[in-house]
Design a protein around this motif. Structure first.
Motif, PDB file in Angstrom:
ATOM      1  N   LYS A 162      15.111  14.037   3.575  1.00  0.00           N
ATOM      2  CA  LYS A 162      15.953  15.214   3.371  1.00  0.00           C
ATOM      3  C   LYS A 162      15.248  16.315   2.575  1.00  0.00           C
ATOM      4  N   GLY A 163      14.054  16.005   2.082  1.00  0.00           N
ATOM      5  CA  GLY A 163      13.315  16.994   1.308  1.00  0.00           C
ATOM      6  C   GLY A 163      13.839  17.191  -0.093  1.00  0.00           C
ATOM      7  N   LEU A 164      14.532  16.168  -0.633  1.00  0.00           N
ATOM      8  CA  LEU A 164      15.118  16.295  -1.969  1.00  0.00           C
ATOM      9  C   LEU A 164      14.091  16.137  -3.082  1.00  0.00           C
ATOM     10  N   GLY A 165      12.944  15.554  -2.767  1.00  0.00           N
ATOM     11  CA  GLY A 165      11.923  15.352  -3.782  1.00  0.00           C
ATOM     12  C   GLY A 165      10.665  14.788  -3.165  1.00  0.00           C
ATOM     13  N   ILE A 166       9.746  14.389  -4.022  1.00  0.00           N
ATOM     14  CA  ILE A 166       8.441  13.891  -3.585  1.00  0.00           C
ATOM     15  C   ILE A 166       8.122  12.588  -4.287  1.00  0.00           C
ATOM     16  N   GLY A 167       7.069  11.925  -3.844  1.00  0.00           N
ATOM     17  CA  GLY A 167       6.645  10.697  -4.502  1.00  0.00           C
ATOM     18  C   GLY A 167       5.989   9.738  -3.535  1.00  0.00           C
ATOM     19  N   PHE A 168       5.746   8.529  -4.026  1.00  0.00           N
ATOM     20  CA  PHE A 168       5.078   7.503  -3.231  1.00  0.00           C
ATOM     21  C   PHE A 168       6.096   6.609  -2.523  1.00  0.00           C
ATOM     22  N   LEU A 169       5.761   6.191  -1.313  1.00  0.00           N
ATOM     23  CA  LEU A 169       6.529   5.208  -0.556  1.00  0.00           C
ATOM     24  C   LEU A 169       5.565   4.161  -0.003  1.00  0.00           C
ATOM     25  N   PRO A 170       6.032   2.936   0.211  1.00  0.00           N
ATOM     26  CA  PRO A 170       5.178   1.969   0.899  1.00  0.00           C
ATOM     27  C   PRO A 170       4.818   2.495   2.285  1.00  0.00           C
ATOM     28  N   ARG A 171       3.553   2.400   2.633  1.00  0.00           N
ATOM     29  CA  ARG A 171       3.135   2.935   3.928  1.00  0.00           C
ATOM     30  C   ARG A 171       3.893   2.266   5.070  1.00  0.00           C
ATOM     31  N   SER A 172       4.134   0.971   4.952  1.00  0.00           N
ATOM     32  CA  SER A 172       4.835   0.248   6.021  1.00  0.00           C
ATOM     33  C   SER A 172       6.261   0.759   6.212  1.00  0.00           C
TER      34      SER A 172
ATOM     35  N   GLN B 217      -2.392  14.491  -0.039  1.00  0.00           N
ATOM     36  CA  GLN B 217      -3.455  14.005  -0.908  1.00  0.00           C
ATOM     37  C   GLN B 217      -3.202  14.511  -2.324  1.00  0.00           C
ATOM     38  N   VAL B 218      -3.217  13.585  -3.267  1.00  0.00           N
ATOM     39  CA  VAL B 218      -2.976  13.953  -4.669  1.00  0.00           C
ATOM     40  C   VAL B 218      -4.147  13.471  -5.510  1.00  0.00           C
ATOM     41  N   ILE B 219      -4.274  14.063  -6.699  1.00  0.00           N
ATOM     42  CA  ILE B 219      -5.399  13.726  -7.579  1.00  0.00           C
ATOM     43  C   ILE B 219      -5.368  12.263  -7.996  1.00  0.00           C
ATOM     44  N   ASN B 220      -4.192  11.795  -8.404  1.00  0.00           N
ATOM     45  CA  ASN B 220      -4.064  10.415  -8.874  1.00  0.00           C
ATOM     46  C   ASN B 220      -3.330   9.572  -7.833  1.00  0.00           C
ATOM     47  N   GLU B 221      -4.101   8.970  -6.952  1.00  0.00           N
ATOM     48  CA  GLU B 221      -3.506   8.102  -5.939  1.00  0.00           C
ATOM     49  C   GLU B 221      -2.974   6.820  -6.590  1.00  0.00           C
TER      50      GLU B 221
ATOM     51  N   ASN C 288       0.844  -1.195   0.000  1.00  0.00           N
ATOM     52  CA  ASN C 288       0.000   0.000   0.000  1.00  0.00           C
ATOM     53  C   ASN C 288       0.878   1.242   0.000  1.00  0.00           C
ATOM     54  N   TRP C 289       0.545   2.191  -0.866  1.00  0.00           N
ATOM     55  CA  TRP C 289       1.392   3.355  -1.098  1.00  0.00           C
ATOM     56  C   TRP C 289       0.797   4.614  -0.479  1.00  0.00           C
ATOM     57  N   VAL C 290       1.692   5.525  -0.103  1.00  0.00           N
ATOM     58  CA  VAL C 290       1.282   6.819   0.417  1.00  0.00           C
ATOM     59  C   VAL C 290       2.194   7.886  -0.197  1.00  0.00           C
ATOM     60  N   PHE C 291       1.592   9.004  -0.616  1.00  0.00           N
ATOM     61  CA  PHE C 291       2.359  10.107  -1.205  1.00  0.00           C
ATOM     62  C   PHE C 291       2.904  10.968  -0.064  1.00  0.00           C
ATOM     63  N   VAL C 292       4.223  11.160  -0.048  1.00  0.00           N
ATOM     64  CA  VAL C 292       4.845  11.846   1.087  1.00  0.00           C
ATOM     65  C   VAL C 292       5.795  12.954   0.641  1.00  0.00           C
ATOM     66  N   ALA C 293       6.030  13.862   1.576  1.00  0.00           N
ATOM     67  CA  ALA C 293       7.038  14.905   1.428  1.00  0.00           C
ATOM     68  C   ALA C 293       7.588  15.207   2.810  1.00  0.00           C
TER      69      ALA C 293
ATOM     70  N   ASN D 298       9.643  -4.301 -21.004  1.00  0.00           N
ATOM     71  CA  ASN D 298       9.431  -2.856 -20.900  1.00  0.00           C
ATOM     72  C   ASN D 298       9.576  -2.396 -19.455  1.00  0.00           C
ATOM     73  N   LYS D 299      10.385  -1.370 -19.261  1.00  0.00           N
ATOM     74  CA  LYS D 299      10.586  -0.828 -17.922  1.00  0.00           C
ATOM     75  C   LYS D 299       9.353  -0.044 -17.479  1.00  0.00           C
ATOM     76  N   ARG D 300       9.098  -0.070 -16.180  1.00  0.00           N
ATOM     77  CA  ARG D 300       8.004   0.698 -15.606  1.00  0.00           C
ATOM     78  C   ARG D 300       8.574   1.849 -14.768  1.00  0.00           C
ATOM     79  N   VAL D 301       7.847   2.934 -14.737  1.00  0.00           N
ATOM     80  CA  VAL D 301       8.209   4.067 -13.881  1.00  0.00           C
ATOM     81  C   VAL D 301       7.148   4.183 -12.800  1.00  0.00           C
ATOM     82  N   ALA D 302       7.585   4.224 -11.554  1.00  0.00           N
ATOM     83  CA  ALA D 302       6.636   4.228 -10.429  1.00  0.00           C
ATOM     84  C   ALA D 302       5.716   5.444 -10.481  1.00  0.00           C
ATOM     85  N   TRP D 303       6.306   6.618 -10.575  1.00  0.00           N
ATOM     86  CA  TRP D 303       5.501   7.838 -10.641  1.00  0.00           C
ATOM     87  C   TRP D 303       6.356   8.970 -11.184  1.00  0.00           C
TER      88      TRP D 303
END
Length: 307
Positions: free
Chosen positions: A234-244, A259-263, A168-173, A207-212
């Motif tokens: 460190k605040g170097l970027g944003i994106g999804f991480l596994p909630r665990s 909260q983002v538009i495309n979860e 399960n993924w969560v968008f974090v910063a 084919n390679k996949r890109v997470a986000w």
């Protein structure tokens, strides 16, 4: 020329650095030992020992022969048991691939220790892959079994799978990142201003996949999930991480869930293995996961298991 008795005599002299000491250990006379070594050197037309009045030592050629003779004699000792295991269906080699999201140093070490004790003559290779790189190693590489293949359906009828659960993924910063001060859900226009932190898919043939990654958004590529987490902190970027993976940092406030538009939907992962390579070792590993052994559970810390 190099019968078993001659090899044993040669290696014993090399280890004792003495004809007389080797003779005592082999219950032979020094003359018999000396004669056998001299005959070996004559047959090979190569000097194997440097002799002085007090010691003998290997020449470079002797060192080379000693290494190979030692290996051969050791194999002769273990060979009957190896043959028995092969007869009984124990594989000689097993290559395992682990999804980067599930890779855990202690879990790998504990599993390897268990397998080596139970199957001492099987050679094990562990490697880590990302996204479709896991399937790639199964379909196009030498992998026999994968822990954490994406999806719950096999991509080939020669591969069996067993669902493990899902990530399960969560968008974090980071707590001080600019987007944490904005009200959500955040639009793509807002998010693309900041770098996405990703781990590159290791697939070679698929084919390679890109997470986000949004169009025109900059990207930071890191090698593993641990580095990705630290970059987020460190605040170097944003994106999804596994909630665990990041829950304790969400609890402490070091990371903020946005909260983002495309979860991102949960990612199901499975155990996958080649049908053509089924032996006792493969069955043992598969059963560890099917029957929820603690050795298997150690790999599933980041997974929400559905039984």
């Amino acid at each position: 020329m190099l019968d078993t008795e001659t090899m044993r005599t040669f290696t014993k002299v090399a280890e004792c650095k003495s004809f007389s000491k080797a003779a005592k250990l082999l219950f032979k006379t020094p003359a018999a030992i000396s004669y056998r070594i001299k005959s070996l050197e004559t047959d090979l037309n190569t000097q194997l020992f440097e002799r002085t009045t007090r010691t003998v030592s290997l020449t470079l050629a002797g060192q080379h022969l000693y290494e190979h003779c030692s290996q051969w004699l050791l194999w002769l000792t273990t060979m009957p048991e190896e043959l028995h295991q092969i007869r009984d269906g124990v594989e000689r080699k097993i290559n395992l691939t682990i999804n980067n999201l599930l890779y855990d140093v202690e879990a790998v070490t504990e599993l390897l220790s268990y397998l080596q004790e139970k199957f001492p003559f099987t050679n094990f290779t562990f490697n880590r892959q990302v996204y479709m790189g896991v399937w790639d190693s199964l379909l196009h590489g030498e992998c026999h079994l994968a822990i954490g293949a994406t999806g719950t359906e096999s991509l080939d009828n020669m591969i069996n799978i067993f669902p493990l659960g899902e990530i399960n993924w969560v968008f974090v910063a980071a707590k001080n990142h600019p987007i944490t001060h904005l009200e959500g859900p955040l639009s793509n226009e807002t998010l693309r201003k900041y770098p996405a932190i990703n781990i590159e898919d290791t697939s070679i043939y698929m084919n390679k996949r890109v997470a986000w990654l949004l169009p025109s958004q900059s990207e930071i590529i890191v090698p593993n999930i641990t580095t990705k987490l630290l970059c987020h902190l460190k605040g170097l970027g944003i994106g999804f991480l596994p909630r665990s993976v990041c829950q304790k940092y969400l609890d402490s406030g070091e990371l903020i869930e946005c909260q983002v538009i495309n979860e991102r939907k949960p990612s199901p992962l499975s155990l996958a293995w080649k049908k053509s390579h089924m032996g006792k070792v493969m069955c043992e590993i598969i059963n560890l996961f099917k029957f929820h052994h603690s050795l298997a559970s150690s790999f599933l810390k980041n997974i929400d298991i559905k039984r």
